[in-house]
Design an enzyme around this catalytic site. Structure first.
Site, PDB file in Angstrom:
ATOM      1  N   ALA A  65      10.053 -17.719  49.965  1.00  0.00           N
ATOM      2  CA  ALA A  65       9.916 -17.001  51.233  1.00  0.00           C
ATOM      3  C   ALA A  65      11.274 -16.478  51.684  1.00  0.00           C
ATOM      4  O   ALA A  65      12.306 -17.038  51.339  1.00  0.00           O
ATOM      5  CB  ALA A  65       9.347 -17.934  52.291  1.00  0.00           C
ATOM      6  N   GLY A 115       6.544 -19.645  46.993  1.00  0.00           N
ATOM      7  CA  GLY A 115       5.410 -18.729  47.031  1.00  0.00           C
ATOM      8  C   GLY A 115       5.218 -17.990  45.713  1.00  0.00           C
ATOM      9  O   GLY A 115       4.094 -17.630  45.351  1.00  0.00           O
ATOM     10  N   GLU A 118       3.348 -20.229  43.553  1.00  0.00           N
ATOM     11  CA  GLU A 118       1.987 -20.368  44.092  1.00  0.00           C
ATOM     12  C   GLU A 118       1.112 -19.175  43.701  1.00  0.00           C
ATOM     13  O   GLU A 118      -0.075 -19.337  43.428  1.00  0.00           O
ATOM     14  CB  GLU A 118       2.031 -20.533  45.614  1.00  0.00           C
ATOM     15  CG  GLU A 118       2.635 -21.878  45.999  1.00  0.00           C
ATOM     16  CD  GLU A 118       2.665 -22.082  47.491  1.00  0.00           C
ATOM     17  OE1 GLU A 118       3.412 -21.343  48.161  1.00  0.00           O
ATOM     18  OE2 GLU A 118       1.948 -22.962  47.995  1.00  0.00           O
TER      19      GLU A 118
END
Ligand code: NAI
Length: 724
Positions: A65, A115, A118
């Site tokens: 992020a 992220g 992910e």
């Protein structure tokens, strides 16, 4: 139109190329999440598209992020419902990808963290390019968060609860081959074949379904409290997290809860559970404080936030190191490691050689552990030149002295070195206690004289406190910062003062420990309260470590220098009693507040009870914690009021990396901001009334509170507050 994701279709396969404009790395932002949803939706809706590849146009896949965005989100003070909505934007895109009936492949050309990983975990296949620089992991815990886009749900469902917990609670990352072994990357292929292999996979697997969306799916290795092994994992894990964090860091506990609760229910429920825990962390200042100080401001300091802009950069190729003792040997090592030639000078060649032996020892250990090669070791050692001759300093770009802490000796070596050093080069002192402006009086070029305060052991401690003397020039500061950057340490810049910033504030922690002892507080309560607050060591133990003798020396020197003006530490009599009456000068002497039995663990000296009787009524542990933390924060404000410290970022970075102020607070000034100035002042006033004027509220703080100011204005307004 997606700004951050390029969308192309060839042979019925869509390629989503992540490419956040204006950034060297792809990072997750609001815009990126909108674009991801839009791109995924295009794949889903277009009947001509049979599947998709997600890759990146940058060297890394996705770095995680955007940290500034994270800080702004906290500062925007959004209601929980809005935070939940933000989080679910990400979760929704990923869940749509994996359930839409079309195969998605992650073509991981480089590093995928947070992220980024992910996204990959939500793809049906993860293929990594054979890239030795690439690493994969979920490091969110390090910024006080958890992987909130399915990381805590998909990783354990892929590789099992225990290995997933290890990776997520520690925030570690691994190279591609290790990720394959662990089971969360499927294959590693040569970089030039990455997209072809990915396309072939899409063609070969039109009906790809995630394992957890298949009937009868079970978490590998088991899940839930009734599974004997997993129950043990959670029991052990909870105990370990509690021991390591003292409940100051909410993220690791939330991660354990997400994995525990989320893996015994279907994935959609698990994702909801994760979202809720994520939102609660997002409302907790710990993540904002850690992100801002440990990453944003530390990174900015290392990139030269405090460097005078108009001084051209200078590369340091050769340094002179005066004094080859503990500090000199360490500074020589880190400088040689950064590729500099080091003239290591001591009173005798033998002493200088001994200083070089320190690097030999460190490198030999690294070689033994396979962390370096013989060639690198030889090269590093060949750059260190032991000597007793000042003439060898010829051609140095910088000289640092770390001889004995004695003004006359320091004056002598300064004059001798300056006789050889070119007129425009910097001379730095590593003194730990002597004011820089005073030492600069013995310099023929006080403009080039500066303090470079390293911490011991130099090769491990990240901070360098740069001290400006009264006459130190911008050039000297800029070149010192260039040097600190070259040796890859974190600088803070402070103005001259006794103990500068770090030793001065650290001293208040030690003093408060002794004040508590004088007040009759049980020594174990004092020590445990220090550690429970998040300090690495209790105040009495740390005093033993720096040795009580040193405190006595510094006290005497300061008294000699300042006379009646000296506002001595309130509990100095405890140190004198320990040293003079009881002969207990600290760890180095085998006895101090603790006993240090050979071959056994240290323990508090039972005799303390006789000399510092324990009161019948003991304070609450929170009260002791408060005293220990407040006193350091108040002294930091005094440093700012006096202009010793000039930015909140320097104060916070210095406190965490210099003496171990608890990272969960974000540093001494973030600690005050987080409590709120009014509340902090009220508490400090109460402490001052009960325990004395050392807790008195500095005027600067009262003025700031009256004006509604904080040390860090909301991130949207500006970077941080500069000194008054
Ligand atoms: P040390 O006693 O280990 O080393 C001092 C070295 O200087 C010795 O090798 C000695 O032979 C040499 N030396 C003394 N007089 C000399 C002269 N006239 N010419 C050349 N070499 C001479 O001391 P340490 O711990 O390395 O400290 C050095 C300086 O660093 C002191 O100013 C100290 O206050 C400061 N410092 C120490 C820290 C620590 O944790 N020990 C931390 C930060 C700063």
């Amino acid at each position: 139109m997606a700004e951050t994701i390029q969308f192309a279709v060839a042979d019925g396969i869509a390629t989503l190329t992540l490419d956040v404009p204006g950034r060297s790395m792809n990072v997750v932002t609001d815009q990126f999440l909108d674009d991801l949803n839009e791109s995924v939706e295009k794949v889903v809706q277009d009947d001509g598209i049979k599947g998709a590849i997600i890759t990146s146009a940058k060297e890394a896949f996705v770095a995680g992020a955007d940290l500034m965005w994270l800080v702004n989100v906290y500062d925007a003070n959004l209601p929980a419902s809005e935070l939940l909505e933000k989080n679910q934007k990400f979760t929704h895109a990923l869940r749509t990808m994996e359930t839409c009936g079309k195969p998605f492949v992650a073509a991981l050309n480089g590093t995928a963290l947070g992220g980024g990983l992910e996204i990959a975990l939500a793809c049906h296949q993860r293929i990594a390019a054979d890239n030795p620089k690439a690493v994969f992991g979920l490091p969110e815990v390090q910024v006080g968060l958890l992987p909130g886009a399915g990381g805590t749900q998909r990783l354990p469902r892929l590789i099992g609860v225990q290995p997933a917990l290890e990776l997520i609670t520690q925030g570690t990352h691994v190279p591609a081959q290790k990720a394959v072994k662990l089971g969360f990357i499927d294959q590693v292929v040569p970089a030039d074949q990455l997209l072809d292999v990915a396309a072939a996979w899409v063609n070969d697997n039109p009906d790809a379904v995630q394992p957890w969306d298949q009937k009868g799916f079970k978490v590998p290795g088991g899940a839930g409290a009734f599974h004997p092994k997993i129950a043990q994992v959670f029991m052990g894990g909870s105990a370990l997290v509690a021991q390591k964090t003292n409940h100051n860091y909410p993220a690791p506990i939330a991660i354990l809860s997400c994995v525990y609760e989320g893996t015994i229910v279907p994935i959609d429920t698990g994702l909801k559970i994760e979202s809720r825990y994520f939102t609660s962390l997002f409302q907790d200042p710990v993540y904002r404080n850690m992100t801002r100080t440990l990453f944003i401001n530390k990174g900015a300091a290392e990139k030269g936030a405090r460097r005078p802009k108009d001084v051209p950069p200078a590369e340091c190729k050769k340094i002179g190191m005066l004094g080859a003792g503990m500090m000199g040997a360490g500074i020589a090592f880190v400088s040689a490691r950064a590729g500099m030639d080091v003239v290591l000078l001591d009173s005798t060649l033998e002493a200088a050689e001994k200083g070089k032996d320190y690097s030999r020892g460190l490198m030999a250990k690294r070689l033994e552990k396979g962390r370096t090669t013989q060639e690198k070791m030889d090269q590093l050692l060949s750059r260190i030149h032991p000597t007793a001759e000042y003439a060898d300093l010829e051609g140095c770009d910088l000289v640092i002295e770390a001889v004995f802490e004695d003004r006359d000796i320091k004056a002598d070596v300064t004059a001798k070195a300056e006789a050889v050093l070119a007129a425009d080069k910097v001379f730095a002192s590593n003194t730990s206690t002597l004011p820089i402006s005073g030492l600069a009086e013995s310099s023929s070029r006080p403009k080039n004289f500066i303090g470079l305060h390293f911490f011991s052991p130099v090769d491990k401690m990240p901070l360098v406190e740069i001290i400006m003397g009264k006459e130190t020039s911008d050039e000297a500061l800029a070149h010192s910062l260039d040097y600190v950057r070259q040796i890859r340490k974190t600088p803070i810049v402070v103005n001259d003062s006794r103990g500068f910033y770090t030793s001065r504030v650290f001293g208040t922690y030690v003093n408060e420990g002794m004040a508590l002892l004088k007040d009759g507080v049980a020594p174990a309560l004092i020590e445990n309260a220090g550690k429970l607050a998040g300090m690495p060591v209790g105040p009495l133990a740390v005093h033993d470590e720096v040795t009580l003798d040193l405190s006595v020396k510094v006290f005497k020197q300061t008294q000699e220098d300042l006379g009646d003006e000296y506002d001595a530490p309130s509990a100095m009599d405890v140190t004198f009693k320990m040293v003079d009456e009881l002969g207990r000068s600290g760890k180095r002497f085998g006895k101090g507040f603790y006993d240090y039995p050979e071959g056994a663990k240290k323990h508090l000296w039972p005799g303390l009870a006789e000399h510092f009787p324990v009161a019948d009524s003991q304070p609450d542990v929170d009260e002791v914690k408060e005293r220990l933390l407040y006193i350091q924060a108040i002294e930091t404000v005094r440093c700012m009021q006096e202009g010793v410290i000039t930015t909140a970022a320097d104060a916070d970075i210095g406190s965490i990396f210099g003496w171990g102020f608890p990272p969960w607070t974000g540093g001494t000034l973030s600690f005050i901001d987080t409590i709120g100035l009014d509340q902090f002042i009220a508490k400090a006033e109460a402490l001052a009334e009960r325990h004395g004027p050392r807790f008195a509220v500095p005027e600067l703080l009262s003025k700031m509170a009256a004006a509604g100011e904080r040390f860090y204005p909301p991130a949207a307004d500006a970077g941080q507050r500069d000194a008054a």
